[in-house]
Design an enzyme around this catalytic site. Sequence first.
Site, PDB file in Angstrom:
ATOM      1  N   SER A 227       0.829  -1.190   0.000  1.00  0.00           N
ATOM      2  CA  SER A 227       0.000   0.000   0.000  1.00  0.00           C
ATOM      3  C   SER A 227       0.872   1.251   0.000  1.00  0.00           C
ATOM      4  CB  SER A 227      -0.973  -0.054   1.171  1.00  0.00           C
ATOM      5  OG  SER A 227      -2.096   0.721   0.886  1.00  0.00           O
ATOM      6  N   HIS A 358      -7.308  -5.969   1.424  1.00  0.00           N
ATOM      7  CA  HIS A 358      -6.158  -5.086   1.205  1.00  0.00           C
ATOM      8  C   HIS A 358      -5.002  -5.480   2.125  1.00  0.00           C
ATOM      9  CE1 HIS A 358      -3.906  -1.616   0.108  1.00  0.00           C
ATOM     10  NE2 HIS A 358      -4.207  -0.875   1.152  1.00  0.00           N
TER      11      HIS A 358
END
Length: 438
Positions: A227, A358
Amino acid sequence: RYRRRLRFALVALASVALASALALSTRFSAEAQVQAMSEWDGANCDVQIPGSWASSSLLPDPFTKLDGSKVTTRSQWECRRSEIKELAERTIYGDKPQPDSTTGTVTSSRITVNVSDNGRSTSFSASVQLPSGSGPFPAVIVYGGFGADTSTILSSGAAVVNFDPATVGAEGTPRSNKQGAFYTLYGANSTTGVLMAQAWGVSRLIDVIEQSGGSILNNYTGVTGCSRYGKGAFVAGAFDQRIDLTMPIESGSGGVGAMRSIAQESGSQPLSSAYGEQPWLGDAFSAYTGNPAGLPVDTHEMVGMIAPRGLFIMDNPHVEWLGARSGAVAALGGAEVYKALGAGANISYHSNTSNGTHCAVRTDWRTPLQQSINAFLKGSGTPPGVISMHPNKSANLAQWRNWTTPTLGAGDPGGTTTPETTSPPVETTSPPPTGSGC
Ligand code: MCU
């Protein structure tokens, strides 16, 4: 270090002294492994940046130099890559300075870094986890505390260096008051963004590893993160040629994602958000958040800067915000540089996963991670060499380019390959998400 050495010397035109100053060296120790002599081997290239450049909604041609001519040899690519680096620093990330001095220590549990520049000094450190067995070990510098499969890294025989990037380039500050070790040296109002500041920190860790004599960690280094930390890992790998393996995970906008494509990918994090959410990108990028076509480069060329070194890009196709299609566009565009260099198997891209969480540690990525560590950090086996896009987030490079890919043959003028006389090294728990604003 044990490598074959590829030397590009401008023997025809220069004196012996000049030629040695310009020598660009890359070392090989196994098929897949490639390691540069320095943080930036093209430092001697004469890069002249024009005052303006053409706008283009397609990806810029990585192989056309600023003087308009096409790259046809590997030695020309070395200096074209320096043009790309300079353009990317000026327009996207901000400058990455070379400090006057770096010192420090490596122990089995910690790397400490002391760095000075412009009469100022600072320090930071990172903890180390060693794998079982006897070293010295290659290391993977892991940004942040989530998303990277550290247990597989360790079980593959590489050390984990736990790098808290905030110590070097902090989030949560206004652009006018940036914080962290980088900004202690270069000023809180430095125009360099946080991603490049953090990448500079990775380079200083590598300085210390290289100076340490190799009894605990050897000179084979990878970098990864997920990320925002995937954005960071990508920039670190692009701007330090000593990094043998770059593994950005779910990096999205401001990371691997091609900026021209992000601007057209529905639901992806807008460039203005990647610029505004944190001071990740350099201050100069404000001119391009609404005009990516005006950028002289795009992230496929940062992928190309990593070539022919190991690169394994992981994307999540299930969260629109992460812009996986744009990651694929950049990977496919950059893969052309790998192909031109005859190293097409050294880049892998994978978004074909069913797990949409995620920064989940995915079983899909375990085997290619192991293969990448073996090939690029330990000199054994072959890299995964896979491009696997999720059908919902596939990309078609033909829609994004009007340029062709040359074959940059080994027989370029001035290039020679000198085998090293020594042999390659015999190498014998993911923390939970921290919820750091994700
Ligand atoms: C993909 O990385 C970022 C994203 O750019 C941000 O908009 C969001 O707030 O956080 C993501 C992240 O770092 O998640 C852990």
